[in-house]
Design an enzyme around this catalytic site. Structure first.
Site, PDB file in Angstrom:
ATOM      1  N   THR A  17       0.838  -1.202   0.000  1.00 44.35           N
ATOM      2  CA  THR A  17       0.000   0.000   0.000  1.00 44.35           C
ATOM      3  C   THR A  17       0.875   1.256   0.000  1.00 44.35           C
ATOM      4  OG1 THR A  17      -1.623  -1.238   1.301  1.00 44.35           O
ATOM      5  CG2 THR A  17      -1.930   1.128   1.169  1.00 44.35           C
ATOM      6  N   ARG A  21       7.845  -2.733   2.740  1.00 42.47           N
ATOM      7  CA  ARG A  21       8.006  -2.891   4.192  1.00 42.47           C
ATOM      8  C   ARG A  21       8.303  -4.346   4.508  1.00 42.47           C
ATOM      9  NH1 ARG A  21       2.993   0.984   6.255  1.00 42.47           N
ATOM     10  NH2 ARG A  21       3.747   2.793   5.101  1.00 42.47           N
ATOM     11  N   SER A 111       6.196   3.337   8.770  1.00 43.21           N
ATOM     12  CA  SER A 111       5.031   4.047   9.285  1.00 43.21           C
ATOM     13  C   SER A 111       4.622   3.646  10.689  1.00 43.21           C
ATOM     14  CB  SER A 111       3.881   3.875   8.296  1.00 43.21           C
ATOM     15  OG  SER A 111       2.859   4.760   8.633  1.00 43.21           O
ATOM     16  N   HIS A 112       3.411   3.114  10.798  1.00 46.63           N
ATOM     17  CA  HIS A 112       2.844   2.805  12.121  1.00 46.63           C
ATOM     18  C   HIS A 112       3.309   1.445  12.634  1.00 46.63           C
ATOM     19  CE1 HIS A 112       0.519   1.143   8.906  1.00 46.63           C
ATOM     20  NE2 HIS A 112       0.106   0.206   9.736  1.00 46.63           N
ATOM     21  N   LYS A 124      10.322   3.929   0.709  1.00 45.01           N
ATOM     22  CA  LYS A 124       9.420   4.246  -0.407  1.00 45.01           C
ATOM     23  C   LYS A 124       9.926   5.450  -1.177  1.00 45.01           C
ATOM     24  CE  LYS A 124       5.911   7.126   1.817  1.00 45.01           C
ATOM     25  NZ  LYS A 124       4.485   7.413   1.855  1.00 45.01           N
ATOM     26  N   ASP A 275       1.752   8.895  14.476  1.00 37.45           N
ATOM     27  CA  ASP A 275       2.361   7.572  14.294  1.00 37.45           C
ATOM     28  C   ASP A 275       3.875   7.648  14.062  1.00 37.45           C
ATOM     29  OD1 ASP A 275       2.330   8.630  11.713  1.00 37.45           O
ATOM     30  OD2 ASP A 275       2.106   6.657  10.795  1.00 37.45           O
ATOM     31  N   ASP A 277       5.904   7.754  11.472  1.00 35.63           N
ATOM     32  CA  ASP A 277       6.486   8.728  10.541  1.00 35.63           C
ATOM     33  C   ASP A 277       5.696  10.026  10.457  1.00 35.63           C
ATOM     34  OD1 ASP A 277       4.381   7.412   9.304  1.00 35.63           O
ATOM     35  OD2 ASP A 277       5.215   7.635   7.301  1.00 35.63           O
ATOM     36  N   ASP A 279       2.545  10.793   9.698  1.00 38.91           N
ATOM     37  CA  ASP A 279       1.478  11.130   8.754  1.00 38.91           C
ATOM     38  C   ASP A 279       0.089  10.768   9.276  1.00 38.91           C
ATOM     39  OD1 ASP A 279       1.820   8.421   8.451  1.00 38.91           O
ATOM     40  OD2 ASP A 279       2.207   8.463   6.292  1.00 38.91           O
ATOM     41  N   ARG A 280       0.018   9.932  10.292  1.00 30.72           N
ATOM     42  CA  ARG A 280      -1.300   9.589  10.846  1.00 30.72           C
ATOM     43  C   ARG A 280      -1.605  10.431  12.086  1.00 30.72           C
ATOM     44  NH1 ARG A 280      -2.515   3.188  10.535  1.00 30.72           N
ATOM     45  NH2 ARG A 280      -1.744   2.880   8.420  1.00 30.72           N
ATOM     46  N   LYS A 374      -0.561  12.321   3.730  1.00 32.95           N
ATOM     47  CA  LYS A 374      -1.383  12.680   4.863  1.00 32.95           C
ATOM     48  C   LYS A 374      -0.480  13.299   5.920  1.00 32.95           C
ATOM     49  CE  LYS A 374      -1.565   7.852   6.471  1.00 32.95           C
ATOM     50  NZ  LYS A 374      -0.851   7.078   5.448  1.00 32.95           N
ATOM     51  N   ARG A 494      -8.968  -6.679   7.272  1.00 31.82           N
ATOM     52  CA  ARG A 494      -9.627  -5.466   7.748  1.00 31.82           C
ATOM     53  C   ARG A 494     -11.107  -5.570   7.401  1.00 31.82           C
ATOM     54  NH1 ARG A 494      -5.315  -2.784   9.482  1.00 31.82           N
ATOM     55  NH2 ARG A 494      -3.609  -2.145   8.119  1.00 31.82           N
TER      56      ARG A 494
END
Ligand code: G16
Length: 541
Positions: A17, A21, A111-112, A124, A275, A277, A279-280, A374, A494
Site C-alpha cells: 500500500t 516494508r 510508518s505505524h 518508499k 504515528d 512517521d 502522517d497519521r 497525509k 480489515r
C-alpha cells in the site's frame, strides 16, 4: 571510487500500500536494501537529479541513509537534501520535495509498524509532486528487482548527518537541513496561530502523544514553543530507534494511555497522537473519541475557519472504506466528492488537478493539498484552529455535526497475523458469492448490492481492480472487507463496518452497539471464524 557490485534478484520486493516494508533483518540482509534502491534509481533515473532523503528514525534508519547516499552519488545524483540525523517526518519530506522542486525523495519508514532490530523497516519513493509513487511506477520498480544483476556504490566515509550545512560526497552535494524549520513555517501560513496561541493562553489544556516517534520535535516546536502550550503538553516526544517499545499506531488500542487520560478525571480539553512517521493522527476530546471518518467530515465542514482554507474547498476525497460522512458535507457545500482505493497515492492526481482540497482515510489519515502525504500534525492543528474559533468543546462540535448531517456509525475490526492461505481462501470464497448476495436478508437487512471495488482515476484514466469487497444494504449500512497491504507478518483482515442514523434520535449510541447487527452480518456472510478460526478482532478502531 565507484564500484559496480554483482547481485541477483531477491524475491518479494514488491511495494505494498505504501512502499516496501519488511522485517528489519530482511532489509539488513546482504544486497536487500541495495537491490531495491538501485531498482528505484534504474526506474526514475538519478543522473544530475536532486532528491530528498529522510526517515522516521527507526532502527537501521541511520545506516540505511548512508548506503542510499553512497548509491545516489554512484548513480550520478547531483544533490541530496537530507534531514539532520537522517530524520524527516513523511509530511515534512513531502513538503521539502515540493519546496525545493526536487526530482522526488526517498523516505525510510514502515510508518505505524513497530521498529527495532526484530521489527519493521521500509523504503518508499515519492514523486516530484511530493506524493507516493503511483502503482505504475512501483510496479516498474518491482519488475526491476526481478531482473537486477548489479548495483552501483561509491566507496566513501559516512557523511556527517548531524551537522546542518553543505557536505560533499564525491561530486554530489549533500545539504543537511533542520527537519522542522520549513515544515513549521508552512503550518504558520495555513493556520491562525494567534487565535490558537490565545486559546492556550486562556488555559486550554492539551495532551500530544508522539509515541516516541518522529513527530516529537515537530510537536514540541510548534505546540509548545510557537503556540505556547504548557511545557509537558507533548509526551513521548523523543524519537527512539525502537519507539520505546511502543507500537506507534495512533488508535484507541495502541494509544491507550492517551485514551485513558482523555476519559479519566481531570482530562485535558483535547488529546492527539501521531504515528511512527508522522502522517497519521488520532484526535480525542474530553470523554469523546473522534473516528477518523468523522474527523474528515468535521474538518471539511469547518476548514474555512482556517486562513489557508478561507476561500473554501474544491472537493473532498476519501478512500472507499472510509465512511460516507464526508460525502454528506461535500453535498451540503456543493463541492466535489471522490471515493478512491486505500492508499494515499490515489489522492495525488486529484490534488494535483485541483479537484480535491481535503483528503482522508479511516486509517487515521487526513491531509490537504499543502503536501502530497497525509499529515498528522496538520490535522491536529486544523482541529485546534477550529476549536479556537468556535470556542466549543470537541463533544459539542461533534454533537452539532451529527445533528446537522446525521451520523455514520463506523468501526474497523482488524484480525492480524492470519495464515495467508486462510485469509486468501476466505476472500476468494466471498468474491465467488458476490453475485448471489443482492436480495438476501441478513440480520433483518436486505443486501442491495455487492461488488469488488474498482477505481478509474478521473485524471489519468488508470484503472485499479479488486480494491475491496463491498456489501451494501438497503438501509445504507455497509460492510467492506479487504486484506491489508502494509503488514509484514501473515495477512491482516480489515473489516470495515458502517451504519447511517439520520437522527434526531439514536445519534448518541456507542459505535459497537449501534453496529452490532452489521458486525454479525459480516461474520455470517464472510464466514470469518470458519476460515480463520478467529472470533474476536485484535484491534478495534
Ligand atoms: C498506509 C497508506 C494509507 C492506508 C494505510 C492502511 O498508511 O498510506 O493510505 O490507508 O496504509 O493500508 P492497509 O489497509 O493496506 O494496511 P501508512 O500510515 O502506513 O503509510
Amino acid at each position: 571510487m565507484i564500484t559496480t557490485v554483482t547481485t541477483a534478484p531477491i524475491a518479494g520486493q514488491k511495494p505494498g500500500t505504501s512502499g516496501l516494508r519488511k522485517k528489519t533483518p530482511v532489509f539488513m540482509a546482504r544486497h536487500y536494501l541495495e537491490n531495491f534502491v538501485q531498482s528505484i534509481f534504474d526506474v526514475v533515473g538519478a543522473a544530475g537529479k536532486t532528491f530528498v532523503l529522510g526517515g522516521d528514525g527507526r532502527y537501521f534508519n541511520d545506516r540505511a541513509a548512508q548506503v542510499i547516499l553512497r548509491m545516489a552519488a554512484a548513480n550520478g545524483a547531483a544533490r541530496m537534501i537530507v534531514g539532520q540525523g537522517a530524520i524527516l517526518s513523511t509530511p515534512a519530506a513531502s513538503h521539502l520535495i515540493r519546496l525545493n522542486k526536487t526530482d522526488g525523495g526517498i523516505i525510510m519508514s514502515a510508518s505505524h509498524n513497530p521498529g527495532g532490530p526484530d521489527e519493521d523497516f521500509g523504503v518508499k519513493f515519492n514523486m516530484p509532486n511530493g506524493g507516493p509513487a503511483p502503482e505504475g511506477v512501483t510496479e516498474a520498480m518491482f519488475k526491476r528487482t526481478t531482473e537486477i544483476t548489479e548495483y552501483k556504490m561509491m566507496e566513501a566515509q559516512d557523511v556527517d548527518l548531524s551537522a546542518i550545512g553543505r557536505h560533499q560526497l564525491g561530486p554530489m552535494i549533500v545539504d543537511v537541513v533542520d527537519p522542522v524549520t520549513d515544515y513549521a513555517a508552512l503550518m504558520e501560513t495555513l493556520f491562525d496561530f494567534p487565535a490558537i496561541r490565545a486559546m492556550f493562553a486562556g488555559g486550554f489544556r492539551m495532551r500530544m502523544d508522539s509515541m516516541c516517534a518522529v513527530t516529537g520535535p515537530y510537536a514540541v516546536e510548534i505546540l509548545e514553543n510557537r503556540l505556547g502550550a504548557a511545557k509537558g503538553t507533548c509526551v513521548n516526544a523523543t524519537p527512539l530507534p525502537d519507539f520505546g517499545g511502543m507500537h506507534p499506531d495512533p488508535n484507541p488500542t495502541w494509544a491507550k494511555a492517551l485514551m485513558d487520560e482523555m476519559f479519566g478525571a481531570n482530562a485535558p480539553d483535547f488529546g492527539a497522537a501521531s504515528d511512527g512517521d508522522g502522517d497519521r493522527n488520532m484526535v480525542v476530546g474530553r470523554g469523546i473519541y473522534v473516528s477518523p471518518s468523522d474527523s474528515l467530515a468535521v474538518l471539511a465542514a469547518n476548514a474555512q475557519l482556517a486562513p489557508g482554507y478561507a476561500k473554501g474547498l474544491a472537493g473532498v476525497a476519501r478512500s472507499m472504506p472510509t465512511s460516507a460522512a464526508a460525502d454528506r458535507v461535500a453535498d451540503a457545500l456543493g463541492i466535489g466528492k471522490f471515493e478512491t482505493p486505500t492508499g494515499w497515492k490515489f489522492f495525488g492526481n486529484l490534488l494535483d488537478a485541483g479537484k480535491a482540497t481535503l483528503c482522508g482515510e479511516e486509517s487515521f489519515g487526513t491531509g490537504s493539498d499543502h503536501v502530497r502525504e497525509k499529515d498528522g500534525l496538520w490535522a491536529i492543528l486544523l482541529w485546534l484552529n477550529v476549536l479556537a474559533v468556535r470556542k466549543q468543546s470537541v463533544a459539542e462540535i461533534l454533537t452539532e455535526h451529527w445533528a446537522k448531517y446525521g451520523r455514520n456509525y463506523y468501526s474497523r475490526h482488524d484480525f492480524e497475523a492470519i495464515a495467508t492461505d486462510k485469509a486468501d481462501a476466505m476472500i476468494t470464497a466471498l468474491r465467488g458469492s458476490l453475485a448471489s448476495l443482492p436480495g438476501k436478508v441478513v440480520e433483518g437487512m436486505t443486501i442491495a448490492a455487492a461488488d469488488d471495488f474498482a477505481y478509474t482515476d478521473p485524471v489519468d484514466g488508470s484503472v485499479s481492480q479488486k480494491q475491496g469487497v463491498r456489501i451494501l444494504f438497503g438501509d445504507g449500512s455497509r460492510i467492506v472487507l479487504r486484506l491489508s497491504g502494509t503488514g509484514t507478518e501473515g495477512a491482516t483482515l480489515r473489516l470495515y463496518l458502517e451504519r447511517y442514523a439520520a437522527g434526531p434520535d439514536g445519534l448518541g449510541l456507542d459505535a459497537q452497539e449501534a453496529l452490532a447487527p452489521v458486525i454479525r452480518a459480516a461474520h455470517d456472510l464472510a464466514q470469518i471464524t470458519a476460515f480463520t478460526g478467529r472470533t474476536e478482532p485484535d484491534v478495534v478502531t
